[in-house]
Write a protein that holds these residues in place. Structure first.
Motif, short mmCIF file in Angstrom:
data_model
loop_
_atom_site.label_atom_id
_atom_site.label_comp_id
_atom_site.label_asym_id
_atom_site.label_seq_id
_atom_site.Cartn_x
_atom_site.Cartn_y
_atom_site.Cartn_z
N LEU A 63 0.84 -1.14 0.00
CA LEU A 63 0.06 0.09 0.08
C LEU A 63 0.90 1.13 -0.13
O LEU A 63 1.89 1.45 0.94
CB LEU A 63 -1.01 0.17 1.29
N GLY A 64 0.76 2.22 -1.15
CA GLY A 64 1.32 3.38 -1.20
C GLY A 64 2.88 3.07 -1.81
O GLY A 64 3.75 4.07 -1.58
N PHE A 97 4.42 0.87 -8.86
CA PHE A 97 3.21 1.17 -9.75
C PHE A 97 3.52 1.37 -11.29
O PHE A 97 4.53 1.92 -11.48
CB PHE A 97 2.56 2.47 -9.11
N ASN A 112 -6.15 7.42 -10.68
CA ASN A 112 -5.19 6.23 -10.22
C ASN A 112 -3.89 6.55 -11.10
O ASN A 112 -3.25 5.16 -10.64
CB ASN A 112 -5.92 5.01 -9.99
N ASP A 125 -1.81 6.38 -3.89
CA ASP A 125 -2.41 5.12 -4.02
C ASP A 125 -4.12 5.11 -3.42
O ASP A 125 -4.36 6.22 -2.98
CB ASP A 125 -2.07 4.22 -2.81
N ARG A 170 -5.91 2.45 -2.86
CA ARG A 170 -6.58 1.08 -2.52
C ARG A 170 -6.96 0.85 -1.21
O ARG A 170 -6.18 0.03 -0.33
CB ARG A 170 -5.21 -0.07 -2.88
#
Length: 503
Positions: A97-98, A103, A221, A264, A266
């Motif tokens: 996460l993050g 990405f 995103n 992020d 999510r």
């Protein structure tokens, strides 16, 4: 290589968000030439976790990765949504996460295929080397029918040579302005880099045609558009990089991100993660803005509250009933802010994706020290802004009491019983209705001349009105409202801070 067996393993929030499933990996053998293809199928139950990760073991020697997918779309029973599945990808940098290092792109449900290489990538994805290691294709069940959702993902790895490495061309942070002045801009726009159909060139042309001075790029995103905006910005148009973060509990925009910065999405409100990412936005000099907080689309309703945010988008696209409701809720926040001294400014943007959606309907007009990223963001943060239906509309709004004057987003610091004259001058809205609203609600409603500009004045005191804001409406109904908003200002606060009868 086809028909990969499905294997499901739960993973924790620290690894890939609060509600996620990781499947068994898609394996590839090293090959010196040609393509290798792997296919994996699966089923997502109704009420399943938000994210499913498909590990892809990428061997050395790969120069391009291509992913395509599909899923069934049966007619759902009455009262239920049909299937909708989003897609994106993380590389060997990780799926935490993050974790921006991993990405590599997101296209939501807008595309059925994407490709990435060092020389190019599908819009929404980041060009760069396809390094060996475990990549993760991520699919997100946005909507799942009661019978569930059957999906297929196909991964193609190619060792064929690609072209020269992609060289990003980000937009400059400054354009030619008029010094300290009012600047018009649309801070919520989409192109082919997410779910829009306009190219960046077409979006820039639309902004210029709308008479805008600046725009903010807010793709869903992903940060991919930041690499191309330099070609389409110019002395007459400031392009500011941003992102629309589309969580499952509401959307918010990050304005003023350094080129390539990714935030992020999510998480849900119950995860308690929003504050972390708002801090990330602030750390790089950006702003966080709640977007269309009462929009009726699935996952669009804002569930996080407004603590820590810099503004709220009260008007999104053509005027509708949900905008009306957002303005009313925002006005309630102003009542509390008038006492506490803190308040959240309002902005308005088109959220335009494709024709016939109009860029600049509406847009935010800010009083800034210059046409540069820092000055525009500072003006938004301070609430020195009003919202216009189009560049044909102009307003001048101010308050005067004693020897003092104040404008939009400012405070007229005079004693409670000082007479205050509020003045609103309007052009571009003949026959419109001017409404002056305070902490006590609508206090004045006056019609503008039918043949041109008009000026309205109204007198109050800080004891009677802790703030005053203005609206201009056209007496023309929409499909869901009895009239149409033409312009809306942020408030002018009246009285010295903390100067309240009950104190």
């Amino acid at each position: 290589m086809t028909g990969i067996e499905r294997r499901h393993f739960l993973i924790g929030a620290a690894a890939a968000g609060a509600a996620a499933v990781v499947l068994g990996p898609v394996e590839f053998a090293y090959a010196a030439g040609g393509d290798q293809v792997g296919t994996v199928t699966g089923h997502i139950d109704y009420g399943a976790p938000d994210w499913v990760y498909i590990p892809v073991r990428v061997p050395p020697g790969v120069n391009r990765i291509t992913v395509s997918y599909g899923y069934d779309r049966p007619v759902p029973p009455p009262g239920y949504d049909g299937n909708a599945l989003d897609i994106g990808v993380f590389d060997e940098g990780g799926i935490g996460l993050g974790d921006a290092a991993g990405f590599r792109g997101w296209s939501g449900g807008f595309r059925t295929e994407f490709t990435i290489s060092a020389s190019d990538a599908t819009p929404g994805y980041l060009p760069g080397p396809v390094r060996p290691g475990t990549w993760h294709v991520i699919v997100g069940p946005y909507k799942v029918a009661p019978a569930g959702l059957n999906w297929t993902v196909t991964v193609t790895l190619s060792s064929a040579a690609t072209g020269a490495p992609f060289r990003p061309r980000p937009a400059p942070h400054t354009a030619t302005g008029r010094g300290r002045a009012w600047y018009r801009g649309d801070m919520h726009l989409h192109t082919v880099h997410s779910d829009g159909r306009r190219t960046p060139a077409e979006a820039a042309a639309g902004a210029r045609a709308a008479g805008l001075d600046y725009i903010v790029s807010t793709e869903h995103n992903t940060s991919s558009a930041a690499g191309v905006w330099g070609e389409f910005a110019g002395p007459d148009l400031l392009v500011i990089d941003g992102e629309e973060i589309t969580t499952r509990n509401g959307h918010y925009t990050a304005l003023g991100l350094p080129a390539g910065t990714w935030i992020d999405w999510r998480y849900r409100a119950v995860d308690g993660a929003l504050a972390r990412f708002v801090r990330e936005i602030h750390a790089v000099g950006g702003l966080a803005v709640a977007a269309h907080p009462l929009a009726p689309c699935v996952g669009c309703g804002w569930k996080f509250g407004f603590a820590g945010l810099d503004a709220v988008e009260v008007w999104n696209g053509p005027w509708t009933l949900d905008d009306e409701a957002v303005v009313a809720n925002w006005d309630n926040l102003l009542v509390a802010g008038a006492r506490a001294g803190g308040w959240i400014p309002a902005v308005g943007n088109s959220d335009a994706h494709s024709e016939p959606q109009v860029i600049g309907l509406p847009h935010t007009v800010v009083y800034a020290d210059g046409l540069n990223r820092r000055a525009i963001l500072s003006a938004v943060r301070a609430g020195r802004a009003w919202i216009a239906e189009s560049s044909a509309v102009d307003v001048e709004f101010g308050a005067a009491g004693g020897t003092r004057r104040a404008g939009i987003g400012e405070r007229l610091a005079v004693s409670d019983d000082t007479p205050v004259t509020v003045t609103l001058a309007v052009t571009g809205a003949p026959g419109g209705i001017v409404r002056l609203i305070t902490d006590q609600g609508l206090r004045s409603s006056r019609a503008l001349p039918a043949d041109g500009p008009g000026t309205v004045t109204w007198t109050t005191t800080p004891r009677n009105s802790r703030y005053v804001r203005a609206e201009v409406r056209r007496p023309q109904p929409t499909a869901s409202t009895p009239d149409t908003m033409v312009a809306l200002t942020n408030p002018i606060f009246l009285g010295r801070p903390g100067n309240h009868p009950e104190d």
